[in-house]
Motif scaffolding. Sequence first.
Motif, PDB file in Angstrom:
ATOM      1  N   GLY A   9     -12.015 -30.795 -33.082  1.00  0.00           N
ATOM      2  CA  GLY A   9     -12.769 -31.966 -32.666  1.00  0.00           C
ATOM      3  C   GLY A   9     -12.048 -32.769 -31.600  1.00  0.00           C
ATOM      4  O   GLY A   9     -12.674 -33.498 -30.828  1.00  0.00           O
ATOM      5  N   ALA A  10     -10.734 -32.616 -31.522  1.00  0.00           N
ATOM      6  CA  ALA A  10      -9.916 -33.322 -30.526  1.00  0.00           C
ATOM      7  C   ALA A  10      -9.616 -32.453 -29.309  1.00  0.00           C
ATOM      8  O   ALA A  10      -8.814 -32.820 -28.465  1.00  0.00           O
ATOM      9  N   GLY A  11     -10.251 -31.292 -29.213  1.00  0.00           N
ATOM     10  CA  GLY A  11      -9.997 -30.379 -28.101  1.00  0.00           C
ATOM     11  C   GLY A  11      -9.204 -29.169 -28.573  1.00  0.00           C
ATOM     12  O   GLY A  11      -8.994 -28.956 -29.763  1.00  0.00           O
ATOM     13  N   TRP A  12      -8.741 -28.372 -27.614  1.00  0.00           N
ATOM     14  CA  TRP A  12      -7.974 -27.170 -27.942  1.00  0.00           C
ATOM     15  C   TRP A  12      -6.600 -27.560 -28.453  1.00  0.00           C
ATOM     16  O   TRP A  12      -5.957 -28.473 -27.929  1.00  0.00           O
ATOM     17  N   ARG A  13      -6.135 -26.862 -29.501  1.00  0.00           N
ATOM     18  CA  ARG A  13      -4.814 -27.085 -30.077  1.00  0.00           C
ATOM     19  C   ARG A  13      -4.160 -25.731 -30.363  1.00  0.00           C
ATOM     20  O   ARG A  13      -4.821 -24.716 -30.540  1.00  0.00           O
TER      21      ARG A  13
ATOM     22  N   LEU B 263      -9.469 -24.029 -18.435  1.00  0.00           N
ATOM     23  CA  LEU B 263      -8.697 -25.100 -17.803  1.00  0.00           C
ATOM     24  C   LEU B 263      -8.028 -25.998 -18.846  1.00  0.00           C
ATOM     25  O   LEU B 263      -6.864 -26.376 -18.695  1.00  0.00           O
ATOM     26  N   GLU B 264      -8.734 -26.335 -19.910  1.00  0.00           N
ATOM     27  CA  GLU B 264      -8.135 -27.182 -20.947  1.00  0.00           C
ATOM     28  C   GLU B 264      -6.949 -26.486 -21.607  1.00  0.00           C
ATOM     29  O   GLU B 264      -5.914 -27.107 -21.863  1.00  0.00           O
ATOM     30  N   ILE B 265      -7.081 -25.197 -21.867  1.00  0.00           N
ATOM     31  CA  ILE B 265      -5.973 -24.438 -22.469  1.00  0.00           C
ATOM     32  C   ILE B 265      -4.796 -24.366 -21.504  1.00  0.00           C
ATOM     33  O   ILE B 265      -3.642 -24.556 -21.900  1.00  0.00           O
ATOM     34  N   LEU B 266      -5.072 -24.099 -20.250  1.00  0.00           N
ATOM     35  CA  LEU B 266      -4.009 -24.055 -19.242  1.00  0.00           C
ATOM     36  C   LEU B 266      -3.291 -25.407 -19.155  1.00  0.00           C
ATOM     37  O   LEU B 266      -2.058 -25.466 -19.099  1.00  0.00           O
TER      38      LEU B 266
ATOM     39  N   THR C 103      -2.171 -27.671 -34.391  1.00  0.00           N
ATOM     40  CA  THR C 103      -2.982 -27.979 -35.561  1.00  0.00           C
ATOM     41  C   THR C 103      -2.035 -28.264 -36.717  1.00  0.00           C
ATOM     42  O   THR C 103      -0.903 -27.755 -36.742  1.00  0.00           O
ATOM     43  N   ILE C 104      -2.475 -29.046 -37.663  1.00  0.00           N
ATOM     44  CA  ILE C 104      -1.666 -29.292 -38.860  1.00  0.00           C
ATOM     45  C   ILE C 104      -1.498 -27.969 -39.590  1.00  0.00           C
ATOM     46  O   ILE C 104      -2.465 -27.256 -39.844  1.00  0.00           O
ATOM     47  N   GLY C 105      -0.254 -27.631 -39.896  1.00  0.00           N
ATOM     48  CA  GLY C 105       0.047 -26.355 -40.540  1.00  0.00           C
ATOM     49  C   GLY C 105       0.248 -25.215 -39.562  1.00  0.00           C
ATOM     50  O   GLY C 105       0.635 -24.123 -39.960  1.00  0.00           O
ATOM     51  N   GLY C 106      -0.032 -25.468 -38.280  1.00  0.00           N
ATOM     52  CA  GLY C 106       0.208 -24.448 -37.268  1.00  0.00           C
ATOM     53  C   GLY C 106       1.699 -24.175 -37.154  1.00  0.00           C
ATOM     54  O   GLY C 106       2.519 -24.876 -37.746  1.00  0.00           O
TER      55      GLY C 106
END
Length: 164
Positions: free
Chosen positions: A135-139, A21-24, A47-50
Amino acid sequence: MTTEDRIAALEARLQAAEDHLEILNLISAYGPLADSCSVDEAAGQWTIGGGYNYAKPDGSNVRLEAPDAVREVWAQQGHVDLTRIGSAHTAATPKIVVKGDSADAVGYSFVIKREGDRWFVWRAAINHWTLVRTGAGWRVQEKFNRTLDGSDESHEVMKRILTL
């Protein structure tokens, strides 16, 4: 099966459902953030660098590195102008597979554009999202996007759904 085993199994199933659900929700938020020119929030999905790897209208491919280059693409005048005439970046429900602290999602996206009193699909694409739990959730670690132009490359991205 012991009570502890049953509770552990339920916790694992609940965690899987919450991750899905979080990813969606993350993928679904992308369009409204882009269309509202919420550039910091949109870039914050990565994400940084993503990266965001997509096909440009001229047929070339580009990879933007998050957060700065991702933020800059939505701040460009061409994107701002698109949102001012009316646009909707939409995502079809993707297939999502979570594997621990990483996940993959494959699905279609469309950019709907307003022209006068009518709306039309301006761009259709296939996306492969690679995601990580932070740490902040899915990214988003990487978004690989190709226009549905019938090319072998676009078909290869579509076929990634078979290996998830």
